[in-house]
Design a protein around this motif. Structure first.
Motif, short mmCIF file in Angstrom:
data_model
loop_
_atom_site.label_atom_id
_atom_site.label_comp_id
_atom_site.label_asym_id
_atom_site.label_seq_id
_atom_site.Cartn_x
_atom_site.Cartn_y
_atom_site.Cartn_z
N ALA A 1 0.84 -1.20 0.00
CA ALA A 1 0.00 0.00 0.00
C ALA A 1 0.87 1.25 0.00
O ALA A 1 0.58 2.23 -0.71
CB ALA A 1 -0.93 0.00 1.20
N TYR A 2 1.94 1.23 0.78
CA TYR A 2 2.86 2.36 0.82
C TYR A 2 3.49 2.60 -0.56
O TYR A 2 3.58 3.74 -1.03
CB TYR A 2 3.95 2.11 1.87
CG TYR A 2 5.02 3.16 1.90
CD1 TYR A 2 4.80 4.38 2.52
CD2 TYR A 2 6.26 2.93 1.30
CE1 TYR A 2 5.79 5.35 2.54
CE2 TYR A 2 7.25 3.89 1.33
CZ TYR A 2 7.01 5.11 1.94
OH TYR A 2 7.99 6.07 1.97
N LEU A 3 3.94 1.51 -1.19
CA LEU A 3 4.55 1.64 -2.52
C LEU A 3 3.54 2.13 -3.55
O LEU A 3 3.90 2.88 -4.46
CB LEU A 3 5.16 0.30 -2.95
CG LEU A 3 6.38 -0.17 -2.14
CD1 LEU A 3 6.78 -1.57 -2.56
CD2 LEU A 3 7.54 0.80 -2.30
N LEU A 4 2.29 1.71 -3.40
CA LEU A 4 1.25 2.18 -4.32
C LEU A 4 1.02 3.68 -4.15
O LEU A 4 0.91 4.41 -5.13
CB LEU A 4 -0.05 1.40 -4.09
CG LEU A 4 -1.22 1.77 -4.99
CD1 LEU A 4 -0.92 1.40 -6.43
CD2 LEU A 4 -2.49 1.11 -4.51
N LEU A 5 0.96 4.13 -2.90
CA LEU A 5 0.75 5.56 -2.65
C LEU A 5 1.93 6.42 -3.11
O LEU A 5 1.76 7.58 -3.45
CB LEU A 5 0.48 5.79 -1.16
CG LEU A 5 -0.85 5.24 -0.65
CD1 LEU A 5 -0.94 5.41 0.87
CD2 LEU A 5 -2.02 5.91 -1.34
N ARG A 6 3.12 5.85 -3.12
CA ARG A 6 4.31 6.58 -3.58
C ARG A 6 4.55 6.42 -5.08
O ARG A 6 5.59 6.83 -5.59
CB ARG A 6 5.55 6.09 -2.82
CG ARG A 6 5.52 6.34 -1.34
CD ARG A 6 5.69 7.80 -1.09
NE ARG A 6 5.65 8.03 0.35
CZ ARG A 6 5.55 9.21 0.88
NH1 ARG A 6 5.50 10.27 0.11
NH2 ARG A 6 5.50 9.37 2.17
N ASP A 7 3.61 5.80 -5.77
CA ASP A 7 3.71 5.57 -7.22
C ASP A 7 4.93 4.75 -7.61
O ASP A 7 5.49 4.93 -8.69
CB ASP A 7 3.70 6.90 -7.99
CG ASP A 7 2.35 7.59 -7.90
OD1 ASP A 7 1.33 6.88 -7.82
OD2 ASP A 7 2.33 8.84 -7.91
N LEU B 1 -1.54 -0.35 -9.58
CA LEU B 1 -2.63 -1.07 -8.94
C LEU B 1 -2.62 -2.54 -9.37
O LEU B 1 -2.89 -3.43 -8.56
CB LEU B 1 -3.96 -0.41 -9.27
CG LEU B 1 -5.17 -0.89 -8.49
CD1 LEU B 1 -4.97 -0.67 -7.00
CD2 LEU B 1 -6.42 -0.17 -8.97
N GLY B 2 -2.29 -2.78 -10.62
CA GLY B 2 -2.18 -4.16 -11.12
C GLY B 2 -1.09 -4.93 -10.41
O GLY B 2 -1.26 -6.11 -10.07
#
Length: 77
Positions: A14-20, A24-25
């Protein structure tokens, strides 16, 4: 421990997703992969717990069977 490790992986994703850093895939893919890794690990933990419980029960039974047999006369008198 397995649940803690699983939650750590999810929060990291989730952290890596928020930091781009991931898409999402990638997040969904890693969650599916982690399901296939953590599921069997939890089952191994359940098997170990069942083994320990069975071992304790067998030790209790062994202790009971090793006690001397009491005479019935003792109760009739």
């Amino acid at each position: 421990f397995v649940n803690f490790l699983q939650q750590t992986v999810y929060f990291t994703l989730a952290y890596l997703l928020l930091r781009d850093k991931i898409t999402l895939g990638n997040l969904f893919t890693m969650q599916i992969y982690s399901f296939f890794i953590f599921g069997p690990l939890q089952e191994i933990g359940s098997v170990i717990i069942s083994y320990r419980e069975a071992e304790a029960s067998l030790n209790n039974m062994k202790n009971l069977l090793s006690k001397p047999v009491e005479s019935l006369r003792m109760f009739l008198e």
